[in-house]
Structure formats: structure tokens, C-alpha cells
Design an enzyme around this catalytic site. Structure first.
Site, PDB file in Angstrom:
ATOM      1  CB  VAL A 107      -0.994   0.002   1.183  1.00 31.27           C
ATOM      2  CG1 VAL A 107      -1.807   1.292   1.213  1.00 31.27           C
ATOM      3  CG2 VAL A 107      -1.921  -1.198   1.100  1.00 31.27           C
ATOM      4  CB  CYS A 108       3.936   2.246   1.827  1.00 31.32           C
ATOM      5  SG  CYS A 108       3.311   2.201   3.521  1.00 31.32           S
ATOM      6  CB  THR A 109       4.903   0.397  -3.129  1.00 31.30           C
ATOM      7  OG1 THR A 109       5.925  -0.075  -2.233  1.00 31.30           O
ATOM      8  CG2 THR A 109       5.485   0.527  -4.523  1.00 31.30           C
TER       9      THR A 109
END
Length: 159
Positions: free
Chosen positions: A52-54
């Protein structure tokens, strides 16, 4: 600490950060107060290279030219060390600064600590005057505001 409200001065800070451009890493100190006169997007994210951060930071990277055209500074902030940030930036082709808050001091100043995950995925827009102009604070951490949503907020600010 509680989450700062829109209209309040954004908590100031200085953090170490790294930026990778043209294959070269440059480390430095990043102070929010040094950006007075320019809007700043602070994208707090739980961890380097997670799925999700990517997705979140890559979506902001895709809009980076548009943000820069509006005079906006974009910083990613998480607890990982600069070496981790470098690997993440290289792997995801991120060219904006990633700041390191390993002690969670800034996470706490923005009221984003979350048991079990470390911090709530959140985005703050700080106006050129250092005042918080918009925020999105995630409850669970899987959702994040799209770059287009942030851009709309920035456009309202700079009109």
C-alpha cells in the site's frame, strides 16, 4: 498528542532525509520552517516498500511534476532509516525526499501514533504561511488520498 486541526499552525520539525535522483543519493536535514512561502505536502506512511505504501507514494510520484508546477514541496515521512528509504526510492523510482522519524517524535507531534502499526497513514497540506490547510488521517491504514484529491486542495490554496 492530538491531531492538529485545519487552521492551526503545523507542528514544526527538522528530520534527516534522503533523495535519490539520477541514481545518486543525497542526504540532508529537512525543516518545515525552511519551507515558509511554499505549500508542503507531508505524506506519513507506515513502511518502506509495503504494497500500500508503494502504491501511495508512486501515485504521488506520477503527479510530482504537477505538484511542482504549483510550487508544492512533497515529503514522505516514516520511521525507517535512510538506508531503507534509499532502497525504497530506488525500487519504486521515487524522486522526492523521504524523511526518517525513527523515534516517532514527529508522528506523535501530529497525533498519528497507532498501536500495532506504528502510525496512521495520513497526508497534511501545510500552507505557505505554515498553517495546516487540509488533512486526511487514515483510521486503518489501507486507504490514502489520491494525488488528484491532494492537487485539488493545493489548487484551492494557491488560487
Amino acid at each position: 498528542m492530538s491531531i492538529p486541526e485545519v487552521g492551526e499552525p503545523a507542528p514544526d520539525f527538522t528530520l534527516p532525509g534522503t533523495i535519490v535522483r539520477a541514481g545518486h543519493r543525497t542526504d540532508g536535514e529537512y525543516a518545515l520552517s525552511a519551507e515558509i512561502g511554499r505549500p508542503v505536502v507531508l505524506a506519513f506512511y507506515p513502511g518502506d516498500a509495503s504494497l500500500v505504501c508503494t502504491a501511495q507514494l508512486c501515485s504521488y510520484q506520477e503527479e510530482l511534476d504537477g505538484f511542482q508546477d504549483l510550487g508544492v514541496v512533497v515529503w514522505g515521512i516514516s520511521p525507517q532509516a535512510l538506508d531503507s528509504h534509499e532502497a525504497f526510492a530506488r525500487g519504486a523510482s521515487l524522486t522526492f525526499p523521504l524523511l526518517s522519524d525513527p523515534a516517532g517524535r514527529i508522528v506523535r507531534a501530529y497525533g498519528l501514533q497507532a498501536p500495532g502499526i506504528g502510525l496512521r497513514r495520513s497526508v497534511f497540506l501545510v500552507g505557505p504561511d505554515g498553517v495546516l490547510r487540509w488533512r486526511h488521517v487514515g483510521l486503518v491504514g489501507l486507504r490514502f488520498p489520491k494525488a488528484a484529491t491532494i492537487r485539488e486542495q493545493v489548487e484551492r490554496l494557491v488560487e
